[in-house]
Scaffold this active site. Structure first.
Site, short mmCIF file in Angstrom:
data_model
loop_
_atom_site.label_atom_id
_atom_site.label_comp_id
_atom_site.label_asym_id
_atom_site.label_seq_id
_atom_site.Cartn_x
_atom_site.Cartn_y
_atom_site.Cartn_z
N SER A 104 -7.66 34.34 32.16
CA SER A 104 -9.00 33.83 31.81
C SER A 104 -9.58 33.15 33.05
CB SER A 104 -8.92 32.85 30.64
OG SER A 104 -8.18 31.71 31.00
N HIS A 113 -4.65 35.14 25.99
CA HIS A 113 -3.21 35.03 26.27
C HIS A 113 -2.34 35.53 25.12
CE1 HIS A 113 -4.05 31.57 29.33
NE2 HIS A 113 -4.45 32.75 29.75
N GLN A 145 -7.87 29.07 23.35
CA GLN A 145 -6.75 29.67 24.08
C GLN A 145 -5.45 28.87 23.97
OE1 GLN A 145 -7.58 31.38 28.20
NE2 GLN A 145 -6.41 29.57 28.74
N GLU A 146 -5.56 27.54 23.91
CA GLU A 146 -4.33 26.73 23.97
C GLU A 146 -4.38 25.55 23.02
OE1 GLU A 146 -3.79 25.77 28.14
OE2 GLU A 146 -4.31 27.83 28.69
N GLU A 206 1.97 32.19 27.69
CA GLU A 206 2.44 30.89 28.18
C GLU A 206 3.58 30.34 27.33
OE1 GLU A 206 -0.97 28.36 28.88
OE2 GLU A 206 -1.59 29.61 30.56
N ASP A 259 -7.18 23.71 25.22
CA ASP A 259 -7.98 24.42 26.22
C ASP A 259 -8.70 25.50 25.45
OD1 ASP A 259 -9.17 25.81 28.22
OD2 ASP A 259 -7.33 26.44 29.24
N GLU A 298 -10.24 20.89 27.27
CA GLU A 298 -10.50 21.61 28.52
C GLU A 298 -11.47 22.76 28.25
OE1 GLU A 298 -6.84 22.88 30.37
OE2 GLU A 298 -7.84 24.57 31.32
N ASP A 317 -12.04 23.31 33.99
CA ASP A 317 -11.17 24.29 34.65
C ASP A 317 -12.07 25.36 35.28
OD1 ASP A 317 -9.39 26.30 35.32
OD2 ASP A 317 -8.76 26.77 33.30
N LYS A 323 -5.72 24.09 40.03
CA LYS A 323 -4.93 25.31 40.19
C LYS A 323 -5.03 25.75 41.65
CE LYS A 323 -5.79 27.23 35.55
NZ LYS A 323 -6.82 27.97 34.76
N HIS A 343 -0.43 25.35 35.83
CA HIS A 343 0.09 26.70 36.08
C HIS A 343 -1.03 27.71 35.84
CE1 HIS A 343 0.95 27.35 31.51
NE2 HIS A 343 -0.17 26.72 31.72
N ARG A 344 -0.71 29.00 35.99
CA ARG A 344 -1.58 30.09 35.53
C ARG A 344 -0.87 30.84 34.41
NH1 ARG A 344 -6.50 30.56 38.50
NH2 ARG A 344 -7.02 31.38 36.44
N SER A 345 -1.62 31.64 33.68
CA SER A 345 -0.95 32.39 32.60
C SER A 345 0.03 33.43 33.17
CB SER A 345 -1.98 33.04 31.69
OG SER A 345 -2.93 33.76 32.44
N LYS A 352 0.11 20.64 33.18
CA LYS A 352 0.02 21.62 32.10
C LYS A 352 0.79 22.83 32.58
CE LYS A 352 -3.63 24.46 31.18
NZ LYS A 352 -4.87 25.01 30.60
P1 PGA Z 1 -5.37 31.40 33.14
O1 PGA Z 1 -5.18 30.37 31.96
O2 PGA Z 1 -4.29 31.19 34.11
O3 PGA Z 1 -5.31 32.74 32.44
O4 PGA Z 1 -6.74 31.14 33.72
C1 PGA Z 1 -4.86 29.03 32.14
C2 PGA Z 1 -6.03 28.14 31.83
O5 PGA Z 1 -7.12 28.61 31.47
O6 PGA Z 1 -5.91 26.93 31.94
ZN ZN Z 2 -8.15 26.55 31.24
#
Ligand code: PGA
Ligand code: ZN
Length: 429
Positions: free
Chosen positions: A41, A153, A161-162, A203, A240, A287, A314, A339, A367-369, A390
């Site tokens: 994402s 994800h 997403q989270e 994740e 998130d 987020e 983000d 990131k 991190h990243r996904s 995170k």
């Molecule tokens: P991504 O997801 O690494 O796919 O961008 C992580 C996030 O959105 O925080």
């Molecule tokens: Zn994010």
């Protein structure tokens, strides 16, 4: 001492089985490698991840061009320099590339070198990477653990997403990990009892098919209680929403399912929806509650949350100090997600964290996904004393590797170690 002798890159795989770049930096005495992660994402303002676009290999996702850029151009540009001069090396790489978004040689190529330089410098000094970043570092981050996965994800049908638990009440980091793991397993049991899927998303959080955000949050509350912990005293929640993914740019509406019904929310309605969730559930951090360029509604959410909620950008900021400056000037948030590969060098990443902290904003190392066994961000979170990280759920080694590294760091710091806990959320701006 500490002069770069050789830089070598290769193509390896990330946690989704997609190619990514690994870089080794060698001095006379030492060698270190670093692997670059990759998002799904991704924000449209991120630095460019260079892929080959050769459909015959890995569906076009190969990174051989980035590898060649390191092996033929970028490595040579820094050979002979001291690994202790991180900023100078990063500056040379940035200038060599010459574009705003590192699109000539690839942010992935540049970051692989930058991280490996930093790590080899710590090996030369015979100290941990976190200590190399700051010899007095002793703050262990509070982890935000993503135990239910949605969005891009997972195929859970969840638009957010989270869904994360934060063990704020733990006395130390190791105990926080235990709490998270216990709750994660209890949640698995609850899902099984209900006949829901217990397979996991990118994740490492469960990805059951649910009818919306509320059902996900209710399940988490149940899991926390059943494990024997108390909401608010032991555990706080975070989400998130990754809203850019379900924002319809043309219609300017957020398209999401709420209690099984498809809805289209205007920006101001999305803000209300988020605020109502924080009233119903102990959510301390949101987020990307709004899409990456929906500045007007970011401002509204920030205003209406009145400093009680951590509002994290983000995709909004993409670890970029120019975007962050706009956020500071216009009061769009009070926290930045960090990131490394959104910006592409260690020095620029540190600059973004420093800028946030200077302005009394929080910074969350992320991190990243698409991750790897590389644990750089664990050390980074301690080295920069951000107090928050995170890095996914309590399953999948790509996530656990970071937690395990933090357990080692806490042990090495012994009685000097401080666990951030509730302190992460004091004085939200
Ligand atoms: P991504 O997801 O690494 O796919 O961008 C992580 C996030 O959105 O925080
Ligand atoms: Zn994010």
């Amino acid at each position: 001492m500490g002069k770069i002798k050789k830089v070598l890159a290769r193509e390896v795989l990330d946690s989704r089985g997609n190619p990514t770049i690994e870089v080794e930096v060698m001095t006379d005495k030492a060698m270190a490698r670093a692997i670059v992660p990759s998002g799904a994402s991704t924000g449209s303002h991120e630095a460019l991840e260079l892929r080959d676009d050769d459909k015959k290999r890995f569906g076009g996702k190969g990174v051989l061009k980035a590898v060649e850029n390191v092996n033929k151009v970028l490595g040579k540009a820094i050979t002979g320099l001291s690994v202790f001069n991180q900023e100078k090396i990063d500056q040379i790489l940035i200038e060599k590339d010459g574009t705003d978004n590192k699109s000539k040689y690839g942010a992935n190529a540049i970051l692989g070198i930058s991280m490996a330089v930093c790590r080899v410098a710590s090996i030369e000094k015979k100290i941990g990477l976190y200590k190399y970043l700051n010899e007095d570092a002793n703050l262990l981050p509070t982890p935000m653990m993503n135990i239910l996965n949605g969005g891009v994800h997972a195929d859970s049908g969840l638009d957010f997403q989270e869904f994360m638990i934060i063990p704020v009440g733990a006395e130390n980091f190791k105990r926080a990990i235990q709490m998270g793991a216990e709750i994660f397993h209890t949640l698995g049991g609850i899902l099984k009892e209900k006949g829901l899927k217990t397979t996991v998303g990118d994740e490492g959080g469960y990805a059951p098919t649910l009818n919306g955000q509320e059902e996900a949050l209710d399940l988490i509350l149940k899991a926390v209680e059943k494990t024997g912990y108390k909401m608010e005293k032991d555990i706080l929640l975070a989400t998130d929403t990754a809203s850019t993914e379900f924002f319809d740019k043309k219609k300017k509406v957020y398209k999401l399912r709420i209690n099984g019904k498809k809805e289209e929310l205007k920006g101001s309605e999305m803000v209300e929806y988020l605020l109502n969730l924080t009233k119903k559930y102990p959510i301390i951090s949101i987020e990307d509650g709004l899409a990456e360029d929906d500045f007007e509604n970011w401002k509204l959410l920030k205003e209406k949350s009145k400093g009680k909620i951590q509002i994290v950008g983000d995709d909004l900021f993409v670890t970029n100090v120019e975007r962050l400056q706009k956020g500071l000037d216009e009061n769009l948030a009070n926290s930045i997600l960090i990131k490394l590969n959104q910006i592409g060098t260690v020095s620029e990443t540190i600059e973004a964290v420093d800028m946030a902290e200077l302005n009394n904003w929080t910074a969350v190392i992320s991190h990243r996904s698409g991750e790897t066994e590389d644990t750089f961000i664990a050390d980074l979170s301690v080295g920069l004393s951000t107090g928050q990280i995170k890095t996914g759920s309590l399953s999948r080694t790509d996530r656990i590797a970071k937690y395990n590294q933090l357990i080692r760091i806490e042990e090495e710091l012994d009685n000097k170690a401080i666990y951030a806990g509730f302190g992460s959320f004091y004085n939200l701006n």
